[in-house]
Design a protein around this motif. Structure first.
Motif, PDB file in Angstrom:
ATOM      1  N   GLN A 242      -6.649  20.078 -29.856  1.00 11.02           N
ATOM      2  CA  GLN A 242      -6.757  19.973 -28.401  1.00 11.02           C
ATOM      3  C   GLN A 242      -5.685  20.806 -27.710  1.00 11.02           C
ATOM      4  OE1 GLN A 242      -9.040  18.310 -26.609  1.00 11.02           O
ATOM      5  NE2 GLN A 242     -10.126  17.476 -28.371  1.00 11.02           N
ATOM      6  N   LEU A 243      -4.475  20.820 -28.263  1.00 10.65           N
ATOM      7  CA  LEU A 243      -3.393  21.598 -27.676  1.00 10.65           C
ATOM      8  C   LEU A 243      -3.694  23.090 -27.757  1.00 10.65           C
ATOM      9  CD1 LEU A 243      -0.545  21.762 -26.477  1.00 10.65           C
ATOM     10  CD2 LEU A 243       0.360  21.672 -28.804  1.00 10.65           C
ATOM     11  N   ARG A 244      -4.235  23.545 -28.896  1.00 12.37           N
ATOM     12  CA  ARG A 244      -4.570  24.962 -29.030  1.00 12.37           C
ATOM     13  C   ARG A 244      -5.677  25.352 -28.066  1.00 12.37           C
ATOM     14  NH1 ARG A 244      -5.585  26.339 -35.222  1.00 12.37           N
ATOM     15  NH2 ARG A 244      -5.990  28.356 -34.214  1.00 12.37           N
ATOM     16  N   ARG A 245      -6.603  24.464 -27.790  1.00  7.27           N
ATOM     17  CA  ARG A 245      -7.703  24.799 -26.906  1.00  7.27           C
ATOM     18  C   ARG A 245      -7.309  24.729 -25.437  1.00  7.27           C
ATOM     19  NH1 ARG A 245     -11.012  21.136 -28.343  1.00  7.27           N
ATOM     20  NH2 ARG A 245     -11.075  19.809 -26.501  1.00  7.27           N
ATOM     21  N   ARG A 246      -6.481  23.747 -25.068  1.00  7.40           N
ATOM     22  CA  ARG A 246      -6.160  23.526 -23.661  1.00  7.40           C
ATOM     23  C   ARG A 246      -4.849  24.160 -23.236  1.00  7.40           C
ATOM     24  NH1 ARG A 246      -6.634  17.179 -23.754  1.00  7.40           N
ATOM     25  NH2 ARG A 246      -5.628  17.402 -21.717  1.00  7.40           N
ATOM     26  N   GLY A 247      -3.975  24.485 -24.187  1.00 10.73           N
ATOM     27  CA  GLY A 247      -2.728  25.139 -23.848  1.00 10.73           C
ATOM     28  C   GLY A 247      -1.620  24.157 -23.516  1.00 10.73           C
ATOM     29  N   PRO A 248      -0.405  24.679 -23.228  1.00 13.63           N
ATOM     30  CA  PRO A 248       0.748  23.799 -22.948  1.00 13.63           C
ATOM     31  C   PRO A 248       0.566  22.929 -21.718  1.00 13.63           C
ATOM     32  CG  PRO A 248       1.467  26.046 -23.424  1.00 13.63           C
ATOM     33  CD  PRO A 248      -0.022  26.094 -23.260  1.00 13.63           C
ATOM     34  N   GLY A 249      -0.350  23.298 -20.819  1.00 11.70           N
ATOM     35  CA  GLY A 249      -0.583  22.469 -19.639  1.00 11.70           C
ATOM     36  C   GLY A 249      -1.103  21.081 -19.966  1.00 11.70           C
ATOM     37  N   ALA A 250      -1.632  20.906 -21.184  1.00 12.64           N
ATOM     38  CA  ALA A 250      -2.127  19.594 -21.594  1.00 12.64           C
ATOM     39  C   ALA A 250      -1.005  18.608 -21.878  1.00 12.64           C
ATOM     40  CB  ALA A 250      -3.013  19.735 -22.837  1.00 12.64           C
ATOM     41  N   LEU A 251       0.247  19.077 -21.908  1.00 13.97           N
ATOM     42  CA  LEU A 251       1.395  18.215 -22.191  1.00 13.97           C
ATOM     43  C   LEU A 251       2.203  17.924 -20.930  1.00 13.97           C
ATOM     44  CD1 LEU A 251       2.666  19.850 -25.504  1.00 13.97           C
ATOM     45  CD2 LEU A 251       1.104  17.916 -25.228  1.00 13.97           C
ATOM     46  N   LEU A 252       1.541  17.905 -19.784  1.00 14.45           N
ATOM     47  CA  LEU A 252       2.258  17.717 -18.523  1.00 14.45           C
ATOM     48  C   LEU A 252       2.980  16.374 -18.486  1.00 14.45           C
ATOM     49  CD1 LEU A 252       2.904  18.634 -15.644  1.00 14.45           C
ATOM     50  CD2 LEU A 252       0.770  17.543 -14.915  1.00 14.45           C
ATOM     51  N   LEU A 253       2.312  15.301 -18.900  1.00  9.95           N
ATOM     52  CA  LEU A 253       2.940  13.977 -18.863  1.00  9.95           C
ATOM     53  C   LEU A 253       4.150  13.908 -19.787  1.00  9.95           C
ATOM     54  CD1 LEU A 253       0.024  11.384 -18.757  1.00  9.95           C
ATOM     55  CD2 LEU A 253       1.595  12.038 -16.937  1.00  9.95           C
ATOM     56  N   ALA A 254       4.042  14.517 -20.966  1.00  5.58           N
ATOM     57  CA  ALA A 254       5.153  14.486 -21.917  1.00  5.58           C
ATOM     58  C   ALA A 254       6.373  15.201 -21.334  1.00  5.58           C
ATOM     59  CB  ALA A 254       4.732  15.128 -23.240  1.00  5.58           C
ATOM     60  N   PHE A 255       6.159  16.365 -20.719  1.00  4.38           N
ATOM     61  CA  PHE A 255       7.285  17.093 -20.132  1.00  4.38           C
ATOM     62  C   PHE A 255       7.866  16.344 -18.926  1.00  4.38           C
ATOM     63  CE2 PHE A 255       5.163  20.856 -22.146  1.00  4.38           C
ATOM     64  CZ  PHE A 255       6.198  21.149 -23.022  1.00  4.38           C
ATOM     65  N   VAL A 256       7.008  15.741 -18.119  1.00  7.82           N
ATOM     66  CA  VAL A 256       7.499  14.991 -16.958  1.00  7.82           C
ATOM     67  C   VAL A 256       8.301  13.780 -17.407  1.00  7.82           C
ATOM     68  CG1 VAL A 256       6.761  13.575 -15.012  1.00  7.82           C
ATOM     69  CG2 VAL A 256       5.712  15.803 -15.394  1.00  7.82           C
ATOM     70  N   ALA A 257       7.808  13.071 -18.449  1.00  2.00           N
ATOM     71  CA  ALA A 257       8.517  11.890 -18.939  1.00  2.00           C
ATOM     72  C   ALA A 257       9.897  12.262 -19.479  1.00  2.00           C
ATOM     73  CB  ALA A 257       7.690  11.193 -20.015  1.00  2.00           C
ATOM     74  N   CYS A 258       9.953  13.298 -20.307  1.00  3.98           N
ATOM     75  CA  CYS A 258      11.249  13.717 -20.854  1.00  3.98           C
ATOM     76  C   CYS A 258      12.173  14.230 -19.758  1.00  3.98           C
ATOM     77  CB  CYS A 258      11.042  14.787 -21.921  1.00  3.98           C
ATOM     78  SG  CYS A 258      10.224  14.186 -23.409  1.00  3.98           S
ATOM     79  N   GLY A 259      11.628  15.001 -18.821  1.00  2.00           N
ATOM     80  CA  GLY A 259      12.454  15.486 -17.724  1.00  2.00           C
ATOM     81  C   GLY A 259      12.985  14.360 -16.861  1.00  2.00           C
ATOM     82  N   GLY A 260      12.153  13.342 -16.606  1.00  4.70           N
ATOM     83  CA  GLY A 260      12.614  12.199 -15.815  1.00  4.70           C
ATOM     84  C   GLY A 260      13.712  11.421 -16.507  1.00  4.70           C
ATOM     85  N   VAL A 261      13.567  11.220 -17.814  1.00  2.00           N
ATOM     86  CA  VAL A 261      14.602  10.486 -18.561  1.00  2.00           C
ATOM     87  C   VAL A 261      15.914  11.264 -18.554  1.00  2.00           C
ATOM     88  CG1 VAL A 261      15.252   9.689 -20.858  1.00  2.00           C
ATOM     89  CG2 VAL A 261      12.985   9.195 -19.976  1.00  2.00           C
ATOM     90  N   ILE A 262      15.839  12.578 -18.784  1.00  2.00           N
ATOM     91  CA  ILE A 262      17.059  13.399 -18.784  1.00  2.00           C
ATOM     92  C   ILE A 262      17.713  13.393 -17.399  1.00  2.00           C
ATOM     93  CG2 ILE A 262      17.920  15.748 -19.045  1.00  2.00           C
ATOM     94  CD1 ILE A 262      15.768  16.165 -21.176  1.00  2.00           C
ATOM     95  N   PHE A 263      16.894  13.466 -16.356  1.00  2.00           N
ATOM     96  CA  PHE A 263      17.436  13.476 -14.995  1.00  2.00           C
ATOM     97  C   PHE A 263      18.152  12.163 -14.675  1.00  2.00           C
ATOM     98  CE2 PHE A 263      16.692  12.156 -10.570  1.00  2.00           C
ATOM     99  CZ  PHE A 263      17.476  13.100  -9.921  1.00  2.00           C
ATOM    100  N   PHE A 264      17.509  11.035 -14.952  1.00  2.00           N
ATOM    101  CA  PHE A 264      18.128   9.744 -14.638  1.00  2.00           C
ATOM    102  C   PHE A 264      19.336   9.473 -15.531  1.00  2.00           C
ATOM    103  CE2 PHE A 264      13.967   8.735 -12.662  1.00  2.00           C
ATOM    104  CZ  PHE A 264      14.433   8.326 -11.425  1.00  2.00           C
ATOM    105  N   HIS A 265      19.293   9.970 -16.777  1.00  8.16           N
ATOM    106  CA  HIS A 265      20.453   9.805 -17.645  1.00  8.16           C
ATOM    107  C   HIS A 265      21.647  10.595 -17.103  1.00  8.16           C
ATOM    108  CE1 HIS A 265      22.911   9.479 -21.237  1.00  8.16           C
ATOM    109  NE2 HIS A 265      22.994  10.797 -21.293  1.00  8.16           N
ATOM    110  N   ALA A 266      21.407  11.833 -16.674  1.00  8.38           N
ATOM    111  CA  ALA A 266      22.499  12.632 -16.110  1.00  8.38           C
ATOM    112  C   ALA A 266      23.010  12.028 -14.811  1.00  8.38           C
ATOM    113  CB  ALA A 266      22.018  14.063 -15.879  1.00  8.38           C
ATOM    114  N   LEU A 267      22.093  11.465 -14.019  1.00  8.61           N
ATOM    115  CA  LEU A 267      22.503  10.866 -12.751  1.00  8.61           C
ATOM    116  C   LEU A 267      23.342   9.612 -12.972  1.00  8.61           C
ATOM    117  CD1 LEU A 267      22.151  11.133  -9.658  1.00  8.61           C
ATOM    118  CD2 LEU A 267      20.145   9.643  -9.859  1.00  8.61           C
ATOM    119  N   ALA A 268      23.030   8.863 -14.040  1.00  4.11           N
ATOM    120  CA  ALA A 268      23.741   7.606 -14.298  1.00  4.11           C
ATOM    121  C   ALA A 268      25.133   7.816 -14.876  1.00  4.11           C
ATOM    122  CB  ALA A 268      22.922   6.730 -15.250  1.00  4.11           C
ATOM    123  N   GLN A 269      25.532   9.054 -15.160  1.00  5.99           N
ATOM    124  CA  GLN A 269      26.867   9.303 -15.698  1.00  5.99           C
ATOM    125  C   GLN A 269      27.953   9.184 -14.642  1.00  5.99           C
ATOM    126  OE1 GLN A 269      27.079   9.578 -19.063  1.00  5.99           O
ATOM    127  NE2 GLN A 269      24.869   9.214 -18.816  1.00  5.99           N
TER     128      GLN A 269
END
Length: 267
Positions: A50-77
């Motif tokens: 599915q990833l090969r057919r749809r491309g990296p755009g199919a992982l939008l939720l995964a990137f948003v989730a990781c980015g949100g966790v990293i952002f809130f972790h950096a903010l909580a420092q």
């Protein structure tokens, strides 16, 4: 009777007993091999296709989730940032229900402050990526939110019940502990995937590890993880029941709509 004849008979008897055992072992090994192969294709190979057919755009939720966790972790420092993170996504059992429900979506991206955030980023990315590729964006969000919300609401019931109740109740002090954050969503997604894709190895690695964690370290997070596993199992079984119902109804609908042949002329 000669000794060599007795030896040959004993050898044949031993071979006859070992034959069924070897056959059972071979069937068990074949069953395990088929299960692992089907699980590999259902959990890994199909999402990669599915990833090969749809491309990296199919992982939008995964990137948003990781980015949100990293952002809130950096903010909580920082002290002010930690206060802001608690106000935006900190869910506790002693909060008013409306406020807990308002903060729950943000709590999916707020990591536990006492745990190393980078150790959970890989699990978070894999859970959201595999689920997004195999289930779709909407169902992934629904399962992740349902697993987190189930843990939050059930803990409130346990605190309301109070200590006792065969160990199910919790003392009032548990209401001041922050919830698990994104880990309940990760556990729920892996469990749901293992149910709908019929992956027993992933299921036992996920659910079994949560049982071991709750026994070895009985705390609020362990209970929320077990509740997330139970909620994901119920959602997965409901989805499978609905899918089987559609499969069984399809032949009846086809036979009712497709004519058997041209209409006969009256005599």
């Amino acid at each position: 009777m000669r000794p060599e004849v007795e030896g040959r008979r004993a050898g044949r008897a031993g071979a006859g007993g070992a034959g069924p055992r070897r056959g059972a072992a071979a069937r068990a090994a074949a069953f395990v091999g088929r299960t692992l192969r089907d699980e590999w294709y259902g959990i890994v190979v199909d999402p990669v296709r599915q990833l090969r057919r749809r491309g990296p755009g199919a992982l939008l939720l995964a990137f948003v989730a990781c980015g949100g966790v990293i952002f809130f972790h950096a903010l909580a420092q920082h002290p002010a940032g930690e206060t802001a993170v608690r106000l935006l996504g900190g869910v506790q059992g002693d909060l008013p229900l409306w406020l807990a429900l308002l903060r729950t979506p943000v709590s999916l991206y707020v990591p536990a402050l006492d745990l190393p955030v980078w150790a959970g980023i890989t699990q978070l990315f894999l859970a959201f990526a595999l689920a997004e590729l195999a289930l779709g964006r909407l169902r992934t969000l629904a399962v992740a939110y349902a697993a987190t919300l189930a843990g939050t609401l059930t803990v409130r019931v346990m605190i309301a019940v109070g200590p006792g109740w065969w160990g199910l109740g919790l003392p009032p002090e548990a209401g001041q502990v922050l919830d698990t954050g994104p880990s309940a969503a990760v556990v729920g997604l892996f469990t749901y995937l293992s149910v709908v894709r019929r992956a027993p190895v992933v299921f036992f690695l996920t659910g079994g590890s949560m049982v071991v964690e709750s026994i070895a370290k009985p705390n609020l997070a362990g209970r929320e993880h077990l509740i997330a596993v139970a909620a994901a199992v119920v959602l997965g079984l409901y989805h499978e029941r609905a899918r089987l119902g559609r499969l069984f109804r399809a032949p009846a609908l086809l036979s009712a709509t497709v004519p058997e042949g041209p209409p006969r002329r009256p005599a």
